[in-house]
Design an enzyme around this catalytic site. Structure first.
Site, PDB file in Angstrom:
ATOM      1  N   LYS A 271       0.839  -1.191   0.000  1.00 16.26           N
ATOM      2  CA  LYS A 271       0.000   0.000   0.000  1.00 16.26           C
ATOM      3  C   LYS A 271       0.874   1.241   0.000  1.00 16.26           C
ATOM      4  O   LYS A 271       1.848   1.333   0.756  1.00 16.26           O
ATOM      5  CB  LYS A 271      -0.920   0.011   1.219  1.00 16.26           C
ATOM      6  CG  LYS A 271      -1.856   1.227   1.259  1.00 16.26           C
ATOM      7  CD  LYS A 271      -2.887   1.103   2.378  1.00 16.26           C
ATOM      8  CE  LYS A 271      -3.877   2.262   2.337  1.00 16.26           C
ATOM      9  NZ  LYS A 271      -4.935   2.124   3.366  1.00 16.26           N
TER      10      LYS A 271
ATOM     11  N   VAL B 102      -3.670 -11.611   1.151  1.00 18.89           N
ATOM     12  CA  VAL B 102      -4.709 -12.589   1.500  1.00 18.89           C
ATOM     13  C   VAL B 102      -5.361 -13.081   0.216  1.00 18.89           C
ATOM     14  O   VAL B 102      -6.018 -12.310  -0.497  1.00 18.89           O
ATOM     15  CB  VAL B 102      -5.757 -11.970   2.435  1.00 18.89           C
ATOM     16  CG1 VAL B 102      -6.834 -12.991   2.766  1.00 18.89           C
ATOM     17  CG2 VAL B 102      -5.099 -11.454   3.711  1.00 18.89           C
TER      18      VAL B 102
ATOM     19  N   ASP C  59     -13.530   1.813  11.412  1.00 18.45           N
ATOM     20  CA  ASP C  59     -14.023   1.751  10.028  1.00 18.45           C
ATOM     21  C   ASP C  59     -14.265   0.293   9.620  1.00 18.45           C
ATOM     22  O   ASP C  59     -13.894  -0.134   8.527  1.00 18.45           O
ATOM     23  CB  ASP C  59     -13.032   2.418   9.075  1.00 18.45           C
ATOM     24  CG  ASP C  59     -13.669   2.746   7.723  1.00 18.45           C
ATOM     25  OD1 ASP C  59     -14.917   2.815   7.656  1.00 18.45           O
ATOM     26  OD2 ASP C  59     -12.938   2.914   6.736  1.00 18.45           O
TER      27      ASP C  59
ATOM     28  N   LYS D  69     -16.221  -2.555   8.146  1.00 15.62           N
ATOM     29  CA  LYS D  69     -17.271  -2.696   7.137  1.00 15.62           C
ATOM     30  C   LYS D  69     -16.927  -3.906   6.278  1.00 15.62           C
ATOM     31  O   LYS D  69     -15.794  -4.419   6.342  1.00 15.62           O
ATOM     32  CB  LYS D  69     -17.379  -1.434   6.290  1.00 15.62           C
ATOM     33  CG  LYS D  69     -16.072  -1.029   5.614  1.00 15.62           C
ATOM     34  CD  LYS D  69     -16.237   0.288   4.873  1.00 15.62           C
ATOM     35  CE  LYS D  69     -14.915   0.731   4.236  1.00 15.62           C
ATOM     36  NZ  LYS D  69     -15.055   2.031   3.537  1.00 15.62           N
TER      37      LYS D  69
ATOM     38  N   ASP E 235      -7.126  -2.649   6.897  1.00  8.40           N
ATOM     39  CA  ASP E 235      -7.347  -1.203   6.734  1.00  8.40           C
ATOM     40  C   ASP E 235      -7.594  -0.517   8.068  1.00  8.40           C
ATOM     41  O   ASP E 235      -8.724  -0.241   8.460  1.00  8.40           O
ATOM     42  CB  ASP E 235      -8.507  -0.930   5.777  1.00  8.40           C
ATOM     43  CG  ASP E 235      -8.495   0.514   5.284  1.00  8.40           C
ATOM     44  OD1 ASP E 235      -7.779   1.326   5.898  1.00  8.40           O
ATOM     45  OD2 ASP E 235      -9.179   0.816   4.298  1.00  8.40           O
TER      46      ASP E 235
END
Length: 551
Positions: free
Chosen positions: A166, A217, A259, A261, A277
């Site tokens: 990232k 993953v 966060d 989700k 994340d």
């Protein structure tokens, strides 16, 4: 092209060819004037790839419908495909095919509203040029784009291992706050060593670009897995139970995710969920100060009321419990508990409205699981599960077929069970109640006689009281009418300010906002709410003052 120079591996290339083939067949039928059903074409690819195909087919169908002069209705598509987010659908319906007739680039599989970085501001989704090599890493393909970074599937050449890499989207142009938040995410994730959390390998900077690498993953996100069909109650409960265990571990380490989700939960090839994340993670101790009260951080459909209202200091472990309940709601019903056409409307729903009963959306959902979901979604923090571990334990009881603690037992049922355990004491209490009822009967007769006498005396007092109450009520009504008029004036002005803002008329917007503020008298009521402060803040953001036609 030689395989070594191609940014996609064989599986990705085969998937792209397969999706293009289906899109070509679908488009050919539209060219011939037929009306093919999108649902039938989705069955031609594997479940993991259906979301990408769904977005592509909707875009093609929308283009032909516009050419035929048909009106496009987002509600129609949301009813047909409830797993698709409102934002993603809106972007798809507005896209046009490229000039050479090729399909639009296919979006990421995370079918959710974007994460909000601050009030009214969506995180950037700018395109990052694809490069082949980056320091010790060979970049193979883009696998995700977040609000602050882009994620590549890459090979770390020195160790010959596949990783997820990232880096910040804005690269060397990133602000100090963006860089600090990026490293805060990496540091938060690096502190966590749990099988349910994606681990960090390396954090650093190369040629002005900040990056970190983590475990790649194999599998798909929970959002992609549930984009077309909700999960069964048992499977959904099992996934969220494991997520809750990983989140509890993070809480024990002093880190709140903020966060959670479906797109931030990856499902590996063994079917195990892994949380990723940590871009909005908050540390319970040693907070960096990157957020201040009033900022709204997170994804509106999955954030709790205290987070949606910008009360940063009130956001604790219970916020992640709420988010996991929202995830459980979404993957069992096909839609999050709250969603609207705009983030602001969604935030208002989160703060002010109660969620629709999950069993209304999915009647096959067990009552116990619905009870667990609704307890997680309580607006009051004390009424939720006290910890992620408590939620995990409750889901474990559900999966084992045991009674859950969240289901309240009726008082009559409790009394009956107690009587069966203590029959002698229950008989004595029943006898005592019978004696008391007899005494109450006699007393009631004499009380009735006395009341008849007092009735005449009380009539006069009651009439006087009613007249006084009537006068007070009239006075209250007058005040309420005045306040209603003030609110109506405020609403009209704020709507005009929003229209002026949408038309990029900053001076008019500020003038209207100043008029509203001028009406606030010292010691009087202040009708200004979230939308006033939101517009005021937006008017002073630099990105509104741009040259037309230029970025």
């Amino acid at each position: 092209m030689a395989e070594s120079n191609h940014p996609l591996n064989n599986d990705s290339l085969r998937r792209a060819i397969e999706i293009d083939s289906v899109c070509d067949d679908f488009e050919e039928l539209l060219h011939r004037g037929e009306k093919p059903q999108i649902e039938r074409f989705l069955e031609r690819v594997e479940a993991a790839h259906r979301h990408s195909l769904l977005v592509e087919l909707i875009g093609i169908e929308a283009y032909f419908r516009r050419k035929m002069g048909e009106a496009l209705n987002e509600a129609e598509y949301m009813a047909r495909f409830p797993g698709l987010s409102v934002n993603r659908l809106g972007e798809t319906l507005q896209q046009e095919p490229s000039p050479n007739g090729e399909h639009n680039a296919r979006p990421s599989s995370a079918a959710e509203q974007d994460t909000i970085d601050s009030v009214g501001e969506r995180k950037s989704t700018q395109t990052t040029p694809f490069i082949k090599y980056f320091g010790d890493y060979e970049l193979l393909e883009v696998i995700a784009r977040g609000g602050m970074g882009v994620v590549y599937r890459a090979r770390q050449t020195t160790l010959n291992r596949i990783v997820a890499l990232k880096m910040i989207l804005s690269a060397e142009f990133a602000s100090s706050e963006e860089v600090e938040r990026f490293y805060s995410e990496a540091q938060a994730a690096a502190l966590l060593d749990h099988p349910g959390i994606v681990p960090i390998y390396e954090v650093g900077e190369y040629e002005g670009k900040h990056f970190y690498s983590m475990t790649y993953v194999e599998g798909e996100s929970l959002a992609s897995k549930t984009s077309t069909i909700p999960l069964s109650p048992k499977e959904a409960a099992g996934i969220v139970k494991e997520v809750a265990m990983a989140v509890e571990y993070a809480h024990q380490k002093g880190i709140i995710h903020r966060d959670i989700k479906p797109s931030n939960i990856l499902i590996d090839i063994q079917g195990r969920p892994r949380v990723t994340d940590f871009g909005l993670a908050k540390r319970l101790t040693g907070e960096s100060g990157l957020t201040v009260t009033g900022q709204v951080l997170g994804t509106p459909s999955y954030m709790p009321p205290e987070q949606a209202s910008g009360r940063i200091n009130a956001v604790g472990p219970a916020a992640d419990v709420y988010a996991m309940g929202a995830v459980l709601y979404s993957i069992t019903t096909g839609r999050p508990p709250f969603q609207s056409a705009s983030s602001v409307d969604t935030l208002r729903q989160v703060v002010d409205q109660e969620p629709v009963s999950p069993r209304q959306l999915n009647p096959s959902l067990p009552i116990d699981l619905e009870t667990i979901i609704l307890k997680c979604l309580e607006k009051s923090v004390p009424r939720r599960y006290p910890s992620a571990q408590s939620l995990s334990d409750e889901l474990g009881r559900f999966l084992e077929g045991k009674p859950i603690e969240a289901r309240p037992i009726r008082r009559i049922a409790k009394a009956w069970r107690w009587c069966r355990r203590s029959p002698v004491i229950a008989s004595l209490i029943a006898s005592l109640i019978l004696v008391l009822l007899s005494g109450i009967g006699v007393s009631t007769y004499f009380a009735w006689k006395e009341r008849q006498r007092a009735t005449s005396e009380s009539l006069a007092r009651n009439n006087e009281k009613k007249m006084r109450e009537l006068a007070e009520r009239n006075e209250r009504n007058a005040k309420e009418s005045e306040e209603s008029a003030r609110r109506a004036l405020y609403t009209a002005r704020i709507n005009l300010a929003q229209s002026a803002f949408d038309d990029n008329k900053m001076s008019r917007t500020l003038r209207l906002l100043e008029d509203i503020r001028a009406d606030v008298k010292p010691g009087g009521s202040d009708n200004r709410s979230y939308e006033w402060y939101h517009l005021w803040q937006e008017c002073y953001r630099g990105h509104r003052f741009t040259l037309r036609g230029h970025t």
